[in-house]
Design a protein around this motif. Structure first.
Motif, PDB file in Angstrom:
ATOM      1  N   LYS A  65     -41.022  18.067  76.811  1.00 33.55           N
ATOM      2  CA  LYS A  65     -42.309  18.498  77.369  1.00 33.55           C
ATOM      3  C   LYS A  65     -43.390  17.426  77.235  1.00 33.55           C
ATOM      4  O   LYS A  65     -44.523  17.618  77.671  1.00 33.55           O
ATOM      5  CB  LYS A  65     -42.774  19.781  76.683  1.00 33.55           C
ATOM      6  CG  LYS A  65     -41.856  20.963  76.925  1.00 33.55           C
ATOM      7  CD  LYS A  65     -42.379  22.205  76.211  1.00 33.55           C
ATOM      8  CE  LYS A  65     -41.466  23.405  76.448  1.00 33.55           C
ATOM      9  NZ  LYS A  65     -41.941  24.615  75.720  1.00 33.55           N
ATOM     10  N   GLU A  66     -43.046  16.290  76.594  1.00 29.69           N
ATOM     11  CA  GLU A  66     -43.982  15.183  76.351  1.00 29.69           C
ATOM     12  C   GLU A  66     -45.223  15.674  75.629  1.00 29.69           C
ATOM     13  O   GLU A  66     -46.362  15.357  76.001  1.00 29.69           O
ATOM     14  CB  GLU A  66     -44.322  14.453  77.656  1.00 29.69           C
ATOM     15  CG  GLU A  66     -43.080  13.916  78.356  1.00 29.69           C
ATOM     16  CD  GLU A  66     -43.342  12.746  79.279  1.00 29.69           C
ATOM     17  OE1 GLU A  66     -44.164  11.886  78.922  1.00 29.69           O
ATOM     18  OE2 GLU A  66     -42.706  12.682  80.343  1.00 29.69           O
ATOM     19  N   LEU A  67     -44.999  16.452  74.566  1.00 26.37           N
ATOM     20  CA  LEU A  67     -46.084  16.961  73.735  1.00 26.37           C
ATOM     21  C   LEU A  67     -46.247  16.070  72.508  1.00 26.37           C
ATOM     22  O   LEU A  67     -45.271  15.731  71.834  1.00 26.37           O
ATOM     23  CB  LEU A  67     -45.793  18.392  73.291  1.00 26.37           C
ATOM     24  CG  LEU A  67     -45.907  19.481  74.355  1.00 26.37           C
ATOM     25  CD1 LEU A  67     -45.501  20.821  73.777  1.00 26.37           C
ATOM     26  CD2 LEU A  67     -47.328  19.546  74.912  1.00 26.37           C
ATOM     27  N   TRP A  68     -47.496  15.716  72.230  1.00 23.62           N
ATOM     28  CA  TRP A  68     -47.807  14.796  71.148  1.00 23.62           C
ATOM     29  C   TRP A  68     -48.843  15.404  70.199  1.00 23.62           C
ATOM     30  O   TRP A  68     -49.616  16.273  70.584  1.00 23.62           O
ATOM     31  CB  TRP A  68     -48.362  13.482  71.702  1.00 23.62           C
ATOM     32  CG  TRP A  68     -47.402  12.722  72.556  1.00 23.62           C
ATOM     33  CD1 TRP A  68     -47.109  12.956  73.874  1.00 23.62           C
ATOM     34  CD2 TRP A  68     -46.603  11.597  72.161  1.00 23.62           C
ATOM     35  NE1 TRP A  68     -46.183  12.051  74.323  1.00 23.62           N
ATOM     36  CE2 TRP A  68     -45.853  11.202  73.306  1.00 23.62           C
ATOM     37  CE3 TRP A  68     -46.453  10.895  70.978  1.00 23.62           C
ATOM     38  CZ2 TRP A  68     -44.977  10.128  73.271  1.00 23.62           C
ATOM     39  CZ3 TRP A  68     -45.579   9.822  70.952  1.00 23.62           C
ATOM     40  CH2 TRP A  68     -44.853   9.444  72.082  1.00 23.62           C
ATOM     41  N   CYS A  69     -48.846  14.860  68.988  1.00 27.45           N
ATOM     42  CA  CYS A  69     -49.865  15.172  67.987  1.00 27.45           C
ATOM     43  C   CYS A  69     -50.418  13.838  67.496  1.00 27.45           C
ATOM     44  O   CYS A  69     -49.658  12.917  67.192  1.00 27.45           O
ATOM     45  CB  CYS A  69     -49.234  15.950  66.834  1.00 27.45           C
ATOM     46  SG  CYS A  69     -50.343  16.272  65.457  1.00 27.45           S
ATOM     47  N   SER A  70     -51.727  13.707  67.439  1.00 23.42           N
ATOM     48  CA  SER A  70     -52.355  12.436  67.080  1.00 23.42           C
ATOM     49  C   SER A  70     -52.893  12.509  65.656  1.00 23.42           C
ATOM     50  O   SER A  70     -53.748  13.348  65.350  1.00 23.42           O
ATOM     51  CB  SER A  70     -53.487  12.127  68.073  1.00 23.42           C
ATOM     52  OG  SER A  70     -53.835  10.772  68.039  1.00 23.42           O
ATOM     53  N   VAL A  71     -52.401  11.627  64.774  1.00 21.33           N
ATOM     54  CA  VAL A  71     -52.693  11.699  63.345  1.00 21.33           C
ATOM     55  C   VAL A  71     -53.350  10.411  62.858  1.00 21.33           C
ATOM     56  O   VAL A  71     -52.812   9.315  63.044  1.00 21.33           O
ATOM     57  CB  VAL A  71     -51.399  11.953  62.530  1.00 21.33           C
ATOM     58  CG1 VAL A  71     -51.708  12.041  61.042  1.00 21.33           C
ATOM     59  CG2 VAL A  71     -50.714  13.234  62.995  1.00 21.33           C
ATOM     60  N   ASP A  72     -54.506  10.556  62.224  1.00 21.33           N
ATOM     61  CA  ASP A  72     -55.235   9.428  61.646  1.00 21.33           C
ATOM     62  C   ASP A  72     -54.934   9.392  60.149  1.00 21.33           C
ATOM     63  O   ASP A  72     -55.449  10.207  59.381  1.00 21.33           O
ATOM     64  CB  ASP A  72     -56.734   9.616  61.895  1.00 21.33           C
ATOM     65  CG  ASP A  72     -57.581   8.450  61.390  1.00 21.33           C
ATOM     66  OD1 ASP A  72     -57.112   7.699  60.519  1.00 21.33           O
ATOM     67  OD2 ASP A  72     -58.714   8.299  61.878  1.00 21.33           O
ATOM     68  N   VAL A  73     -54.094   8.451  59.735  1.00 17.71           N
ATOM     69  CA  VAL A  73     -53.704   8.363  58.328  1.00 17.71           C
ATOM     70  C   VAL A  73     -54.901   7.973  57.466  1.00 17.71           C
ATOM     71  O   VAL A  73     -55.109   8.542  56.383  1.00 17.71           O
ATOM     72  CB  VAL A  73     -52.554   7.355  58.139  1.00 17.71           C
ATOM     73  CG1 VAL A  73     -52.190   7.222  56.669  1.00 17.71           C
ATOM     74  CG2 VAL A  73     -51.337   7.767  58.956  1.00 17.71           C
ATOM     75  N   THR A  74     -55.695   7.035  57.920  1.00 17.41           N
ATOM     76  CA  THR A  74     -56.814   6.531  57.128  1.00 17.41           C
ATOM     77  C   THR A  74     -57.772   7.646  56.730  1.00 17.41           C
ATOM     78  O   THR A  74     -58.237   7.708  55.587  1.00 17.41           O
ATOM     79  CB  THR A  74     -57.571   5.442  57.906  1.00 17.41           C
ATOM     80  OG1 THR A  74     -56.644   4.438  58.322  1.00 17.41           O
ATOM     81  CG2 THR A  74     -58.662   4.811  57.059  1.00 17.41           C
ATOM     82  N   HIS A  75     -58.065   8.539  57.680  1.00 18.12           N
ATOM     83  CA  HIS A  75     -59.000   9.628  57.409  1.00 18.12           C
ATOM     84  C   HIS A  75     -58.287  10.940  57.102  1.00 18.12           C
ATOM     85  O   HIS A  75     -58.930  11.984  56.965  1.00 18.12           O
ATOM     86  CB  HIS A  75     -59.953   9.795  58.589  1.00 18.12           C
ATOM     87  CG  HIS A  75     -60.817   8.594  58.809  1.00 18.12           C
ATOM     88  ND1 HIS A  75     -60.532   7.630  59.768  1.00 18.12           N
ATOM     89  CD2 HIS A  75     -61.931   8.165  58.189  1.00 18.12           C
ATOM     90  CE1 HIS A  75     -61.450   6.681  59.722  1.00 18.12           C
ATOM     91  NE2 HIS A  75     -62.304   6.979  58.775  1.00 18.12           N
ATOM     92  N   ARG A  76     -56.944  10.898  57.054  1.00 21.93           N
ATOM     93  CA  ARG A  76     -56.118  12.054  56.680  1.00 21.93           C
ATOM     94  C   ARG A  76     -56.449  13.283  57.530  1.00 21.93           C
ATOM     95  O   ARG A  76     -56.685  14.382  57.012  1.00 21.93           O
ATOM     96  CB  ARG A  76     -56.297  12.367  55.189  1.00 21.93           C
ATOM     97  CG  ARG A  76     -56.072  11.165  54.288  1.00 21.93           C
ATOM     98  CD  ARG A  76     -56.150  11.517  52.827  1.00 21.93           C
ATOM     99  NE  ARG A  76     -56.208  10.319  52.001  1.00 21.93           N
ATOM    100  CZ  ARG A  76     -55.948  10.281  50.696  1.00 21.93           C
ATOM    101  NH1 ARG A  76     -55.587  11.387  50.069  1.00 21.93           N
ATOM    102  NH2 ARG A  76     -56.043   9.151  50.020  1.00 21.93           N
ATOM    103  N   CYS A  77     -56.459  13.069  58.858  1.00 24.06           N
ATOM    104  CA  CYS A  77     -56.833  14.155  59.758  1.00 24.06           C
ATOM    105  C   CYS A  77     -56.152  13.972  61.114  1.00 24.06           C
ATOM    106  O   CYS A  77     -55.575  12.920  61.392  1.00 24.06           O
ATOM    107  CB  CYS A  77     -58.354  14.204  59.936  1.00 24.06           C
ATOM    108  SG  CYS A  77     -59.029  12.778  60.843  1.00 24.06           S
ATOM    109  N   LEU A  78     -56.218  14.998  61.931  1.00 28.01           N
ATOM    110  CA  LEU A  78     -55.845  14.866  63.329  1.00 28.01           C
ATOM    111  C   LEU A  78     -56.966  14.138  64.056  1.00 28.01           C
ATOM    112  O   LEU A  78     -58.131  14.167  63.632  1.00 28.01           O
ATOM    113  CB  LEU A  78     -55.626  16.247  63.946  1.00 28.01           C
ATOM    114  CG  LEU A  78     -54.534  17.110  63.304  1.00 28.01           C
ATOM    115  CD1 LEU A  78     -54.566  18.508  63.906  1.00 28.01           C
ATOM    116  CD2 LEU A  78     -53.165  16.482  63.483  1.00 28.01           C
ATOM    117  N   SER A  79     -56.631  13.475  65.154  1.00 29.40           N
ATOM    118  CA  SER A  79     -57.704  12.840  65.922  1.00 29.40           C
ATOM    119  C   SER A  79     -58.631  13.930  66.448  1.00 29.40           C
ATOM    120  O   SER A  79     -58.209  15.048  66.760  1.00 29.40           O
ATOM    121  CB  SER A  79     -57.129  11.996  67.069  1.00 29.40           C
ATOM    122  OG  SER A  79     -56.555  12.816  68.061  1.00 29.40           O
TER     123      SER A  79
END
Length: 274
Positions: free
Chosen positions: A219-233
């Motif tokens: 389905k080309e589903l993505w999750c965007s994760v910011d490691v530096t700020h420990r959060c989702l975009s």
């Protein structure tokens, strides 16, 4: 959120190159998480524009004669539209009709910058043992942020994920590449994202990096994760380009013939717009 952004890169040379060729990924694209209201890129010579296999806008130009100074500028307005609060933090990033892109499964392939040594695989495996849903991905990001502490100037653009992991420190680029490497090593497609992060408290703004994790390749589903700020975009993130690692998504790349004493300075300004 809507932002006015200006990104200026200046190269100076003690001895100018005889010729140089440059490739820019400095033009954000409209997509499921943002809308580009206006954008322009300026550089010496004639700019040619194309799309790469990842869907990025790529500008190229050649400087044929010697130049002691080279200035590249990009600016415009981008409106960020992250997934709705309280809803599933996933987005579909299928290409528009008529555009060819690599499959999400292409992001399973490793690169020299994102190869995962055995100790990194052992570190990541417990986090994803029960699957790669969003809570597990955020837990892995938190573990990486604690394992690879943010430390400015502790690495450079050639540092691999394995090297940063062994060192135990790095910058956003390194943390993002470690996240990408861990996910790929455990069979989860992941890609590197370059862009901007708006922080009104920052004394000076710089480029930022985070990771996209594919939770459903069909389905080309993505999750965007910011490691530096420990959060989702979220509404603070503006996307520039994606790739399998830093090199494939770098805002500016180039090759020069001759010249010496290169110095680079980058200025980034981001201001909210009503």
């Amino acid at each position: 959120m809507k932002y006015k952004i200006r990104h200026k890169t200046v190269y100076r040379y003690a001895e100018p190159p005889r010729r140089s060729v440059h490739e820019l990924r400095l033009a954000p694209r409209s997509g499921p998480l943002q809308t580009v209201r206006q954008w322009q890129v300026s550089a010496p010579g004639n700019l040619s524009e194309a799309r790469d296999g990842f869907g990025n806008i790529v500008h190229s130009f050649t400087v044929a004669g010697p130049a002691h100074t080279l200035v590249i500028e990009a600016s415009g307005v981008v409106e960020v539209t992250p997934p709705a609060a309280g809803g599933a933090p996933l987005f579909c990033d299928a290409p528009p009709a008529g555009e060819a892109r690599v499959s999400p499964l292409y992001y399973l392939g490793g690169t020299p910058l994102t190869a995962a040594p055995p100790e990194m695989v052992r570190f990541a495996a417990p986090y994803l043992a029960a699957g790669h849903e969003v809570p597990a991905l955020l837990a892995l990001a938190d573990g990486i942020a604690r394992r690879v502490r943010y430390a400015p100037d502790s690495t450079d653009v050639g540092t691999s994920a394995g090297e940063a992991f062994a060192l135990g420190s790095g910058v956003c680029q390194d943390q993002a590449q470690v996240m990408v490497a861990c996910c790929r090593a455990l069979g989860v497609p992941a890609r590197y994202v370059s862009g901007y992060f708006y922080d009104p408290a920052a004394a000076a703004l710089a480029g930022h990096a985070w990771a996209d994790i594919c939770v459903d390749a069909d389905k080309e589903l993505w999750c965007s994760v910011d490691v530096t700020h420990r959060c989702l975009s979220d509404a603070r993130h503006v996307r520039l380009a994606v790739g399998r690692d830093y090199r494939m998504a770098a805002p500016v790349r180039g090759v020069r013939h001759g010249g010496s004493g290169e110095q680079m300075a980058v200025e980034i300004a981001i201001a909210p717009q009503r």
